[in-house]
Structures are given as structure tokens and as C-alpha cells.
Design an enzyme around this catalytic site. Structure first.
Site, PDB file in Angstrom:
ATOM      1  N   ASN A   9      58.980   6.870  34.373  1.00  0.00           N
ATOM      2  CA  ASN A   9      57.703   6.495  35.272  1.00  0.00           C
ATOM      3  C   ASN A   9      56.904   7.809  35.114  1.00  0.00           C
ATOM      4  O   ASN A   9      57.121   8.906  35.591  1.00  0.00           O
ATOM      5  CB  ASN A   9      58.307   6.255  36.554  1.00  0.00           C
ATOM      6  N   PRO A  10      55.511   7.456  34.615  1.00  0.00           N
ATOM      7  CA  PRO A  10      54.704   8.697  34.181  1.00  0.00           C
ATOM      8  C   PRO A  10      54.363   9.415  35.534  1.00  0.00           C
ATOM      9  O   PRO A  10      54.003  10.625  35.580  1.00  0.00           O
ATOM     10  CB  PRO A  10      53.582   8.227  33.246  1.00  0.00           C
ATOM     11  N   GLY A  11      53.946   8.685  36.437  1.00  0.00           N
ATOM     12  CA  GLY A  11      53.773   9.252  37.732  1.00  0.00           C
ATOM     13  C   GLY A  11      54.699  10.004  38.519  1.00  0.00           C
ATOM     14  O   GLY A  11      54.381  11.104  38.953  1.00  0.00           O
ATOM     15  N   LYS A  12      55.898   9.658  38.210  1.00  0.00           N
ATOM     16  CA  LYS A  12      57.211  10.708  38.511  1.00  0.00           C
ATOM     17  C   LYS A  12      56.896  11.794  37.841  1.00  0.00           C
ATOM     18  O   LYS A  12      57.096  12.813  38.323  1.00  0.00           O
ATOM     19  CB  LYS A  12      58.426  10.017  38.369  1.00  0.00           C
ATOM     20  N   ASP A  65      65.692   8.812  42.236  1.00  0.00           N
ATOM     21  CA  ASP A  65      65.472   7.338  42.825  1.00  0.00           C
ATOM     22  C   ASP A  65      64.899   7.325  44.207  1.00  0.00           C
ATOM     23  O   ASP A  65      65.124   8.158  44.859  1.00  0.00           O
ATOM     24  CB  ASP A  65      66.935   6.466  43.013  1.00  0.00           C
ATOM     25  N   PHE A 146      50.477   6.455  42.118  1.00  0.00           N
ATOM     26  CA  PHE A 146      51.215   5.345  41.200  1.00  0.00           C
ATOM     27  C   PHE A 146      52.010   4.326  42.323  1.00  0.00           C
ATOM     28  O   PHE A 146      51.701   4.875  43.840  1.00  0.00           O
ATOM     29  CB  PHE A 146      52.173   5.751  40.381  1.00  0.00           C
ATOM     30  N   LYS A 169      49.157  15.398  47.878  1.00  0.00           N
ATOM     31  CA  LYS A 169      50.431  14.614  48.005  1.00  0.00           C
ATOM     32  C   LYS A 169      51.478  15.375  47.845  1.00  0.00           C
ATOM     33  O   LYS A 169      52.470  15.497  48.478  1.00  0.00           O
ATOM     34  CB  LYS A 169      50.421  13.416  46.884  1.00  0.00           C
ATOM     35  N   HIS A 174      57.626  12.695  49.807  1.00  0.00           N
ATOM     36  CA  HIS A 174      59.261  12.625  49.950  1.00  0.00           C
ATOM     37  C   HIS A 174      59.733  13.408  48.455  1.00  0.00           C
ATOM     38  O   HIS A 174      60.709  14.015  48.721  1.00  0.00           O
ATOM     39  CB  HIS A 174      59.442  11.186  49.691  1.00  0.00           C
TER      40      HIS A 174
HETATM   41  P1  ITT Z   1      62.870   5.838  36.896  1.00  0.00           P
HETATM   42  O1  ITT Z   1      63.871   5.140  37.321  1.00  0.00           O
HETATM   43  O2  ITT Z   1      62.765   5.538  35.399  1.00  0.00           O
HETATM   44  O3  ITT Z   1      62.876   7.149  37.170  1.00  0.00           O
HETATM   45  P2  ITT Z   1      61.375   3.893  38.335  1.00  0.00           P
HETATM   46  O4  ITT Z   1      60.032   3.586  38.613  1.00  0.00           O
HETATM   47  O5  ITT Z   1      62.094   2.749  37.839  1.00  0.00           O
HETATM   48  O6  ITT Z   1      61.347   5.040  37.362  1.00  0.00           O
HETATM   49  P3  ITT Z   1      63.005   3.671  40.685  1.00  0.00           P
HETATM   50  O7  ITT Z   1      63.957   2.992  40.357  1.00  0.00           O
HETATM   51  O8  ITT Z   1      63.262   5.048  41.580  1.00  0.00           O
HETATM   52  O9  ITT Z   1      62.127   4.449  39.698  1.00  0.00           O
HETATM   53  O10 ITT Z   1      61.707   3.006  41.728  1.00  0.00           O
HETATM   54  C1  ITT Z   1      60.789   3.893  42.376  1.00  0.00           C
HETATM   55  C2  ITT Z   1      59.750   3.046  42.766  1.00  0.00           C
HETATM   56  O11 ITT Z   1      59.495   3.024  44.110  1.00  0.00           O
HETATM   57  C3  ITT Z   1      58.457   3.141  41.780  1.00  0.00           C
HETATM   58  O12 ITT Z   1      58.563   2.354  40.867  1.00  0.00           O
HETATM   59  C4  ITT Z   1      57.321   2.881  42.912  1.00  0.00           C
HETATM   60  O13 ITT Z   1      57.155   1.482  42.901  1.00  0.00           O
HETATM   61  C5  ITT Z   1      57.968   3.237  44.245  1.00  0.00           C
HETATM   62  N1  ITT Z   1      57.735   4.845  44.724  1.00  0.00           N
HETATM   63  C6  ITT Z   1      58.473   5.839  44.509  1.00  0.00           C
HETATM   64  N2  ITT Z   1      58.037   6.971  44.887  1.00  0.00           N
HETATM   65  C7  ITT Z   1      56.361   6.608  45.205  1.00  0.00           C
HETATM   66  C8  ITT Z   1      55.471   7.362  45.103  1.00  0.00           C
HETATM   67  O14 ITT Z   1      55.453   8.848  45.215  1.00  0.00           O
HETATM   68  N3  ITT Z   1      54.113   6.553  45.341  1.00  0.00           N
HETATM   69  C9  ITT Z   1      54.090   5.337  45.173  1.00  0.00           C
HETATM   70  N4  ITT Z   1      55.369   4.416  44.869  1.00  0.00           N
HETATM   71  C10 ITT Z   1      56.526   5.248  44.830  1.00  0.00           C
END
Ligand code: ITT
Length: 191
Positions: A9-12, A65, A146, A169, A174
Site C-alpha cells: 500500500n503506497p499510502g502506508k 494491519d 488514501f 495527519k 493511528h
Molecule cells: P498491506 O497489507 O500490503 O500493508 P493493505 O492496504 O492490504 O496493505 P490492510 O490489510 O492492513 O493493508 O488494510 C488496511 C485498509 O484499511 C486500507 O487498505 C484502507 O482501506 C484502510 N485504512 C487503514 N489505514 C488507513 C488510513 O490511514 N487512512 C485511510 N484508510 C486506512
């Protein structure tokens, strides 16, 4: 210190790399295939990811997660946040389903939760949790961030996480809380 992270996830990733300028946070190249997220807690799934990806790395690696818990939906989408509208759902699909499921619902309170799991040489070390409160709007606002950010109104900001600058942010989120706890833990380890 070099610390590896694993995410698709590029946002993370952007937020991981902004969190601690005194650490060299490197993305694990080609972290595929991702492990199935089989658990019903953020802790379980974060550690499952970190252990799976940590096999490829000497030293420290972390995985995140995270998700959105909506009170009127009994905590959904929760650990299913990335896949709320289906296995290959986009952020747009997930946001549309969330709005549909909240149509006509007065209680819009929600929180983002993040658990970071840390491993060393592929073995569990510790998990770190953060959460931030907000409420879900009737429609998106802002194009930053994101996931569910454009729907997540954070009262102290008076705007959504999609409208807030990324630096703001990172003061309250979190993920910022969980990352800050992890980096504090790493800083106090004997060198
Ligand atoms: P990785 O497992 O590859 O890290 P992922 O996007 O699949 O990426 P998750 O299973 O942890 O990761 O799902 C997290 C989801 O929760 C993410 O795709 C968003 O939809 C939401 N989410 C988590 N943190 C967020 C944030 O800071 N802002 C907005 N949405 C968020």
C-alpha cells in the site's frame, strides 16, 4: 538503524517513511505473495504478515494491519477494511459500500486502528497499537491520503483526513501513534 517494512500500500509506505527521520526505513522489494489475512484481530494479521515477510530479512522488519471500525456497523469493516467490497476492491468501491451501509444512519462515530508488528530475523518481537476517533461523512471530502481518509472527519481538525495536510495527519493518526511507539522501543534497545 535500518528497519525494513513490507506493504503493498503506497499510502502506508509514505507514512512509514515520514514517521522517524532518524531511521532508515526500507521497503522489502517484491514482498509477494502476501500471506492470507486469516485472523480476526489486527494483532494476529499484522504479526502473520511480519513473520512471513521477515523470513527474507536479517534484522528488524515491521508490517502494519489497520482499518476502520464503525460503531453503527458493530466494528465493520474492521480487519476486512481493504477487502470490504470484495477481494479486489478499490478504495472507491470500499468507500461506496460504506456510504451505502450507513445510508440513513444517524450514529456516524468511527475510529481508525493500526497495529504494527515487529520481528527480528523473522521472529516475533512485539506489537504496537494506535487509534484515532472520527466520524463518517455522507460523502467524500479532499483528495489527500488514501483508503477511507476522504470520509473520515476528525473533529479537532475540523476537516477530513483527505483534506488535512499529510504532516497534520501524522501528528494524530493511528499509524503515527503505533509507529512512534515502535521507534521509541527500538531507540531504547542497547546498541
Ligand atoms: P498491506 O497489507 O500490503 O500493508 P493493505 O492496504 O492490504 O496493505 P490492510 O490489510 O492492513 O493493508 O488494510 C488496511 C485498509 O484499511 C486500507 O487498505 C484502507 O482501506 C484502510 N485504512 C487503514 N489505514 C488507513 C488510513 O490511514 N487512512 C485511510 N484508510 C486506512
Amino acid at each position: 538503524m535500518i528497519v525494513y517494512c513490507a506493504t503493498s500500500n503506497p499510502g502506508k509506505l509514505r507514512e512509514f517513511q515520514l514517521a522517524a527521520p532518524d531511521f532508515d526505513v526500507r521497503k522489502l522489494p517484491n514482498p509477494d505473495p502476501p500471506p492470507d489475512e486469516t485472523g480476526d484481530t489486527f494483532e494476529h494479521n499484522a504479526m502473520e504478515k511480519a513473520v512471513a515477510y521477515g523470513q527474507h530479512v536479517e534484522g528488524y522488519l515491521f508490517a502494519d494491519d489497520s482499518g476502520l471500525e464503525v460503531d453503527a456497523l458493530n466494528g465493520a469493516p474492521g480487519v476486512q477494511s481493504a477487502r470490504y467490497a470484495g477481494e479486489h476492491a478499490t478504495d472507491t468501491d470500499n468507500n461506496a459500500l460504506l456510504l451505502k451501509n450507513l445510508a440513513g444512519v444517524a450514529n456516524r462515530t468511527a475510529r481508525f486502528v493500526c497495529v504494527i508488528a515487529l520481528v527480528k530475523d523473522g521472529k516475533p518481537v512485539k506489537t504496537f497499537r494506535g487509534s484515532v476517533e472520527g466520524r463518517i461523512l455522507d460523502g467524500p471530502r479532499g483528495s489527500g491520503g488514501f483508503g477511507y481518509d476522504p470520509l473520515f472527519f476528525h473533529e479537532p481538525f475540523g476537516c477530513t483526513f483527505g483534506e488535512a495536510p499529510i504532516g497534520d495527519k501524522m501528528l494524530v493518526s493511528h499509524r503515527a501513534q503505533a509507529l512512534s511507539a515502535m521507534f521509541s522501543f527500538l531507540r531504547q534497545l542497547p546498541s
